[in-house]
Write a protein that holds these residues in place. Sequence first.
Motif: not given
Length: 402
Positions: A300-301, A232, A304, A314, A279, A268
């Motif tokens: 991931a953060k 990510a 996102l 997504s 997540i 995600v």
Amino acid sequence: MYQLECIECGQKYTDSEVVYTCKCGGLLDVIYDYSAIQLDMERLRTEAPSVWKYKALLPVEGKPVSIHEGGTPLYRCDRLAEKIGIKELYVKHEGLNPSGSFKDRGMTAGVTKAMELGMKTLACASTGNTSASLSTYGAKAGLPVIVLLPEGKVALGKVAQALIHGAKVLSIKGNFDEAVVLVRQLCDEEKIYLLNSINPYRLEGQKTIGHEICDQLGFNVPDRVIVPVGNAGNTAAIYKGFKEFMELGITDSVPKMTGIQTEGACPVTKAFKMGVEDIVPEKNPETIATAIRIGNPVNAKKALRAIYESGGCSEAVSDEELIEAQKDLAQLEGIGVEPASATSIAGLKKLIDSGVIDHDEKVVCVTTGHLLKDPEEVMNISTKPITVDANIEAVRKAVFSR
Ligand SMILES: Cc1ncc(COP(=O)(O)O)c(C=O)c1O
């Protein structure tokens, strides 16, 4: 002119510290004083795109460790657009970087930083492309490289690259997420420089994909950019590139960032569908797209946040859908990509079919790695060559047989 800042608590770190995450556990971002950055507008308008064209926006001072990364083609794909049902489609083919994936953008920046920091050894955990790229740039810099790969789950071309460039290759009896935990501990305890995408300097190199897309569209911004998502990092990095151009007054919008995963490895996408930033890690991710076979993506953060902030989304696609997209791209446009890369095309198709993406949108799909990275997958999904005797009758018969 720049420093590191935690995206959670705002704690700052100087660029001379070897640090990957904040003391609070948060991810770090490189922040700049954009008002102090002087961009050479003449150079911006006339020079061909490459990572180092945008050096004023990169956190390194000295001579880059470079073998000409970036400057990848942005293809307009009318035949594929017609089949999928969209007006204006472009493919940014990152498989045409020196080692065959977008990772080279991050590694030229990250390995240059390692040299500045005086690091003597480099390491990463990898689903394949990171190891191929780090081995390439470690060789160029003259620094030893250690790579940890999940045993039996890395495409052949990528292992071959790590080996020929002289890395020490460890095949871990576990998955990628387990290899990440091990390499982080190894780097912390042995003063080895970690070059996974948790390293914020990696993402600084990768943000130039955003710069280049703008540049190649005549300093215009597409409506949407679609990116395969594994660990990510790229989604957040590309978004940052677009945001910087807007910050500097070069453009006046950002694209909707759209991240695609596979159904067998999609933490995600699940978080996005629940509207949250955190997540739930997946213990046993499984997909034919080994590059994005990741259950606990470290960035991931950041990804996102980029998706929410830009108004993107997504989605997850099946292995069958991505194989179809891989063939379409190869057979309608002459663009050869590895399975993970085809998720951006498969995701576009799925989101058009479900009405999330409008037929009138101007879309750029990023294809992250070259076809030849994973020749075994291609042989598994393709019809086999026809063996014939070495005479013209046999050849003619085979050519005209159904
Ligand atoms: C070909 C390919 N596509 C996509 C990705 C995922 O990129 P990210 O980890 O930045 O989400 C990877 C990562 O290894 C990759 O090798």
